[in-house]
Design a protein around this motif. Structure first.
Motif, short mmCIF file in Angstrom:
data_model
loop_
_atom_site.label_atom_id
_atom_site.label_comp_id
_atom_site.label_asym_id
_atom_site.label_seq_id
_atom_site.Cartn_x
_atom_site.Cartn_y
_atom_site.Cartn_z
N GLU A 307 0.95 -1.10 0.02
CA GLU A 307 0.08 0.01 -0.04
C GLU A 307 0.90 1.11 -0.12
N LEU A 308 2.20 1.19 0.44
CA LEU A 308 2.91 2.10 0.36
C LEU A 308 3.63 2.51 -0.83
N ILE A 309 3.76 1.70 -1.81
CA ILE A 309 4.34 1.81 -3.20
C ILE A 309 3.69 2.92 -3.72
N GLU A 310 4.17 3.96 -4.20
CA GLU A 310 3.81 5.33 -4.87
C GLU A 310 3.35 5.12 -6.06
N GLU A 311 4.33 4.22 -6.97
CA GLU A 311 4.03 4.31 -8.29
C GLU A 311 2.73 3.25 -8.63
N ASP A 312 1.67 3.75 -9.07
CA ASP A 312 0.63 2.88 -9.59
C ASP A 312 0.92 1.49 -10.43
N ASP A 313 1.72 1.85 -11.35
CA ASP A 313 2.05 0.81 -12.38
C ASP A 313 2.99 -0.48 -11.62
N ILE A 314 3.61 0.07 -10.61
CA ILE A 314 4.32 -0.88 -9.80
C ILE A 314 3.49 -1.66 -8.61
N ARG A 315 2.49 -0.79 -8.10
CA ARG A 315 1.73 -1.41 -6.96
C ARG A 315 0.66 -2.36 -7.57
N ASN A 316 0.50 -2.13 -9.01
CA ASN A 316 -0.75 -2.87 -9.52
C ASN A 316 0.04 -3.56 -10.61
N SER A 317 1.14 -4.04 -10.52
CA SER A 317 1.81 -4.66 -11.83
C SER A 317 1.41 -5.86 -11.79
N PRO A 318 1.05 -6.44 -13.14
CA PRO A 318 0.74 -7.89 -13.35
C PRO A 318 1.84 -8.96 -13.17
N ILE A 319 3.08 -8.24 -13.23
CA ILE A 319 4.37 -9.12 -12.91
C ILE A 319 4.67 -9.14 -11.34
N ALA A 320 4.55 -8.05 -10.75
CA ALA A 320 4.90 -8.23 -9.34
C ALA A 320 3.67 -8.58 -8.69
N PHE A 321 2.65 -8.41 -9.14
CA PHE A 321 1.31 -8.73 -8.17
C PHE A 321 0.12 -9.14 -9.09
N PRO A 322 0.44 -10.50 -9.68
CA PRO A 322 -0.35 -11.04 -10.54
C PRO A 322 -1.63 -11.68 -9.82
N ASP A 323 -2.79 -11.63 -10.57
CA ASP A 323 -3.75 -12.25 -10.00
C ASP A 323 -3.91 -13.71 -10.37
#
Length: 354
Positions: A307-323
């Motif tokens: 939740e503290l990650i500022e960049e939206d594209d990283i916080r919601n990255s399909p690579i870093a945090f895939p569904d």
């Protein structure tokens, strides 16, 4: 950097110790914590912060593979307090009675900040979640250069496509290589079926003339430098490569893959168990977990840190945090026993010798 499975013959081939008294606290039996972690797998500044805040000296060693770490722990050559093994190796450590049960009253940040899905996944190797605290997680997939392939990639079978001869990078790793072949053949990556394993071995032998190189960390640099079209890679490294080369794309193949977790554990003979629990609790603090995520780019199971990650594209990255619910055939490596390990290693030697 991490996530390497080497044959038994390579157990002692590489060992990089880093002894670090990162602060000015004196080294003493009750005022230190001895940590054994993967190379380059946390932000060194977090060690300094821990020492400053607690007055506990960190003695810090690094290992290159789970297989190099295990015999040092088993023999007790060094009395480590905290380890960071991978899922299947944690299972092996538990099976051989080498880990201490954790007192979670001393690790409140773990239960407060680690997401429930990661505790659930951990049950595959730590059934009652008594011995381990998730630290990093991720997937294994294919990294490809969009300017060097004919169409989007979605299958492990592309690694056998003669179109890309001498442009394919494979992991120089027994379980990772067999995972790719087994999944391509529609089998479990934890298979102990001799027919399935022989078929996977033959597939890897058939593929070998197409492979430019069997590599470990070098897949990252080769793909960034446009030296290959396709490579097998860990998701955390894929994030880094895309920052350096926007032509690179990461995909989880449709046949499924390895979803892994590396976790903090404490050895059964830990000389500083309370300090070890303080260390793990510190690493589970959201700001510290964020620092480590930003430093190593491997996905954090710490939801408060995410939740503290500022960049939206990283916080919601399909690579870093895939569904993960969108994918089939996902598994976690299991410890298969000494006999199965030997079979895998023998088959891998056959592949590499051809």
């Amino acid at each position: 950097m991490k996530r390497k499975f080497l044959p038994i013959a390579c157990f002692f081939a590489i060992f990089l110790p880093l002894l670090s008294g990162c602060g000015n606290a004196p080294s003493s039996g009750n005022n230190e914590v001895i940590v054994y972690n993967w190379g380059e797998y946390l932000d060194p500044e977090t060690l300094e912060m821990f020492e400053e805040e607690t007055g506990i000296t960190v003695i810090y060693d690094e290992f290159e593979t789970n297989e190099i770490m295990y015999p040092k722990v088993e023999t007790g050559a060094t009395e480590y307090d905290v380890l960071c093994p991978s899922d299947y190796m944690i299972q092996k450590l538990i099976d051989h009675d080498l880990l201490a049960e954790l007192n979670f009253e001393n690790i409140p940040n773990a239960k407060a900040n680690i997401g429930s899905q990661y505790w659930e996944q951990s049950k595959e190797f730590d059934p009652e979640n008594k011995y381990s605290v998730p630290y990093c997680w991720g997937t294994v997939g294919i990294l490809y250069n969009k300017t060097m392939v004919d169409s989007p990639i979605d299958s492990w079978s592309v690694l056998w496509d003669e179109t890309y001869a001498d442009n394919i990078l494979m992991q120089d790793s027994v379980r990772d290589a067999f995972m790719v072949a087994l999944k391509r053949n529609g089998c479990s990556m934890n298979s102990t079926d001799t027919v399935e394993l022989e078929a996977a071995k033959q597939a890897l032998i058939d593929q070998k003339p197409l492979v430019q190189a069997y590599v470990v960390d070098q897949v990252r640099d080769k793909m960034i430098g446009n030296e290959a079209a396709i490579g097998v890679i860990y998701s955390g490294e894929a994030i880094y490569t895309q920052r350096e080369n926007p032509d690179l794309e990461y995909v989880i193949p449709k046949e499924g893959t390895n979803v892994w977790i590396d976790s903090w554990v404490i050895t059964k003979n830990a000389p500083n168990k309370e300090n070890a629990e303080k260390f793990i609790d510190f690493m589970c603090r959201p700001d510290i977990a964020l620092m480590n995520f930003e430093y190593i780019t491997y996905s954090t199971p710490n939801e408060a840190a995410r939740e503290l990650i500022e960049e939206d594209d990283i916080r919601n990255s399909p690579i870093a945090f895939p569904d993960l619910s969108q994918y089939a055939g996902l598994e976690t490596f299991r410890y298969l026993g000494a006999d199965a390990d030997q079979i895998y290693n023998d088959l891998w030697k056959e592949v590499k010798s051809k």
